[in-house]
Design a protein around this motif. Sequence first.
Motif, short mmCIF file in Angstrom:
data_model
loop_
_atom_site.label_atom_id
_atom_site.label_comp_id
_atom_site.label_asym_id
_atom_site.label_seq_id
_atom_site.Cartn_x
_atom_site.Cartn_y
_atom_site.Cartn_z
N HIS A 1 14.44 42.34 45.87
CA HIS A 1 15.92 42.72 45.63
C HIS A 1 16.97 42.25 46.33
N LEU A 2 18.14 42.48 45.93
CA LEU A 2 19.25 42.08 46.74
C LEU A 2 20.02 43.25 47.32
N MET A 3 20.46 43.33 48.52
CA MET A 3 21.27 44.24 49.06
C MET A 3 22.62 43.57 49.52
N PHE A 4 23.66 44.34 48.60
CA PHE A 4 25.09 43.98 48.81
C PHE A 4 25.39 44.88 50.31
N MET A 5 25.93 44.36 51.10
CA MET A 5 26.10 45.15 52.51
C MET A 5 27.80 45.46 52.79
N ASN A 6 27.98 46.43 53.18
CA ASN A 6 29.34 46.72 53.57
C ASN A 6 30.33 46.37 52.38
N VAL A 7 30.16 46.90 51.13
CA VAL A 7 30.59 46.74 49.81
C VAL A 7 31.97 47.32 49.96
N SER A 8 33.14 46.24 49.35
CA SER A 8 34.51 46.83 49.62
C SER A 8 34.80 48.12 48.74
N GLN A 9 34.45 47.97 47.60
CA GLN A 9 34.88 48.93 46.50
C GLN A 9 33.40 49.22 46.01
N PRO A 10 32.76 50.40 45.90
CA PRO A 10 31.71 50.70 45.04
C PRO A 10 31.81 50.15 43.80
N PHE A 11 30.80 49.76 43.46
CA PHE A 11 30.44 49.14 42.07
C PHE A 11 30.53 50.28 40.88
N LYS A 12 31.28 50.02 39.97
CA LYS A 12 31.32 50.94 38.96
C LYS A 12 30.54 50.59 37.71
N GLU A 13 30.06 51.62 36.90
CA GLU A 13 29.62 51.34 35.55
C GLU A 13 30.31 50.57 34.61
N GLY A 14 29.73 49.64 34.00
CA GLY A 14 30.60 48.94 32.89
C GLY A 14 31.18 47.77 33.67
N GLU A 15 31.46 47.54 34.86
CA GLU A 15 32.04 46.44 35.42
C GLU A 15 31.11 45.47 35.78
N MET A 16 31.46 43.95 36.00
CA MET A 16 30.84 43.05 36.39
C MET A 16 30.99 42.73 37.76
N VAL A 17 29.95 42.33 38.74
CA VAL A 17 30.30 42.00 39.90
C VAL A 17 29.60 40.36 40.21
N LYS A 18 30.71 39.74 40.56
CA LYS A 18 30.55 38.10 40.73
C LYS A 18 29.56 38.17 41.94
N ALA A 19 28.85 36.80 41.97
CA ALA A 19 27.95 36.80 43.25
C ALA A 19 27.90 35.04 43.19
N VAL A 20 27.24 34.40 44.11
CA VAL A 20 26.68 33.24 44.04
C VAL A 20 25.40 33.15 44.90
N LEU A 21 24.54 32.40 43.84
CA LEU A 21 23.20 32.47 44.25
C LEU A 21 23.00 30.99 44.93
N ASN A 22 22.16 30.84 46.13
CA ASN A 22 22.19 29.45 46.47
C ASN A 22 20.70 29.06 46.69
N PHE A 23 20.25 28.12 45.81
CA PHE A 23 18.99 27.72 45.92
C PHE A 23 18.70 26.45 46.76
N GLU A 24 17.52 26.40 47.41
CA GLU A 24 17.47 25.27 48.23
C GLU A 24 17.38 23.77 47.67
#
Length: 164
Positions: free
Chosen positions: A112-135
Amino acid sequence: MKNHLKNIAFLAAFLLGTGLAGAHGFKVGDLEIGHPYSRAMLPGAKVGGGYLKIVNPGKTDDRLVSVSSDRAASVQIHEMSMDGTVMKMRELPQGIPVPAGDTVELKPGGYHLMFMNVSQPFKEGEMVKAVLNFEKAGPVEVEFAVGPAGGDTHAGHGHKEHKK
């Protein structure tokens, strides 16, 4: 009449299949990233989890090496396992292998992924953007759909067991 019904059934299956795949799926190189999701966080919480499925139908092994998000100071790749009755969680600084022709699922109780020191807690219904980096495949922007705090938003969707 039989051919007409076959055509309708085929079209319905095609549209349903492509609609679900395209609704919340991402692609980079040969890799297909399906249904990234997270759970809503309690107010004031600083750590959130992230889950998704990576399918590698190609002929080349790859590796998820890092993840970033503007919603967290860092995103760590983790593995949870049981040693008898003791739960162990560890960061995987080398990332997660994604073998050719295989599927790797990040889910509660495993990778799993752990989002550390989140600036604003994730709220149900929203989308959280991220970038996955593959080798090998490189970076891909994804969005994690935030579901209810108390449960797996994708339970019962027929996802295969995660493979190492």
